[in-house]
Write a protein that holds these residues in place. Structure first.
Motif: not given
Length: 310
Positions: A82-89, A187-192
């Motif tokens: 979750l965390l690592l892919p979110a930071l990369m994307m 969620f609140r960072g990348l997606v929202q």
């Protein structure tokens, strides 16, 4: 006699080439489509691949003999899937991930108001669950749902329970701290933030909260999870800081771990077990925490009114 060399005229400095736009802009990918792609990737990595790994390692789920290893695998799955892919994307959407994800300081008063708000919301949602449990369901359907509900409740109790203070600290790290960072950045960072860019702040908060509730795959708590997701999204958006929603998310999970450690009932609220409370007392408690939630939210709005908006 050698000819005197004539100095060359100074040449204008070459202009630095402009930085290319982020990947999404270069390829014309809409923010809403990107948000759904992020969710699909996270679902495949965490729920499917992570789920398969957990199943292979712990067939039958967590037990008292393997619960510590199960906690470690759960925490690592959150970080890796979750965390690592979110930071990369996030780097696909912007050249400034910290700014895009709202990783910036906030007014300390906003933190206090958000903690009071999430605490009040916890109490309101526990009371809601009491009334949800009284909704009549056909006996055949109920007989199918009860074993699944019992399985979820027992697994959560086992993972969140602790018998010593050091074990409680470890449980809080795995159950509260890691998910607060991993899920909030996703969620609140990348997606929202992607939804906000595509359809506006209010709709972005609501849709992300809805997806957050469904993402946990717990039909018995889907309404409280959606409500928590919407409130956390409101905190991050209004404070313009992910730290506020991370703190509230951490408090929500950590307080549940402490309650289990103190052998409190899962359904307990601050004034007691709502299943055993007289209707008048339950209504009074509901009114009390509703007022507290509204006041804390109004104070939160006031404290964040002067915050820098993007």
């Amino acid at each position: 006699m050698d000819e005197q060399q004539v100095p060359l005229a100074p040449q204008p400095e070459e202009e630095a080439s402009p930085r290319p736009p982020p990947f999404l802009d270069r390829h014309g990918i809409p923010p809403v489509l990107f948000a759904f792609l992020v969710l699909i990737v996270a679902f495949i990595l965490y729920q499917m691949i992570g789920g398969v790994i957990a199943y292979l390692l712990f067939q039958g789920g967590p037990t008292s003999g393997n619960v510590q290893a199960f906690r470690v695998v759960t925490g690592l799955s959150q970080l890796v899937f979750l965390l690592l892919p979110a930071l990369m994307m996030a780097r696909l959407a912007t050249h400034s991930p910290r700014q895009f994800l709202r990783i910036r300081r906030a007014d300390v008063r906003a933190f206090i108001a958000s903690i009071v708000g999430i605490f009040s919301l916890q109490q309101l949602l526990q009371i809601y669950l009491v009334f949800q449990g009284k909704i009549p369901i056909p006996e055949k359907v109920q007989s199918l749902l009860d074993p699944y509900k019992k399985l979820i409740e027992e697994a959560y109790k086992l993972i969140a329970s602790s018998s010593s203070l050091p074990e409680l600290m470890f449980v809080i790290v795995v159950i509260a701290l890691v998910p607060a960072f991993a899920e909030e950045i996703l969620f609140r960072g990348l997606v929202q933030r992607s939804f906000e860019r595509g359809i506006g702040p209010a709709a972005g908060v609501l849709i992300t909260g809805l997806i957050f509730g469904l993402y946990h795959l717990n039909p018995f708590s889907v309404v409280p999870l959606i409500a928590l997701g919407i409130y956390l999204g409101f905190l991050a958006m209004r404070a313009n800081s992910l730290w506020v929603s991370i703190a509230a998310h951490f408090f929500n999970n950590a307080s549940a771990c402490v309650a289990v450690y103190l052998h409190q009932s899962d359904d307990a609220i601050i004034t007691g077990n709502p299943d055993e409370m007289p209707l008048e007392m339950l209504a009074g408690t509901l009114g009390l925490f509703m007022v507290l939630f509204v006041l804390s939210t109004l104070f939160f709005i006031q404290f964040t009114r002067q915050s820098e908006r993007e």
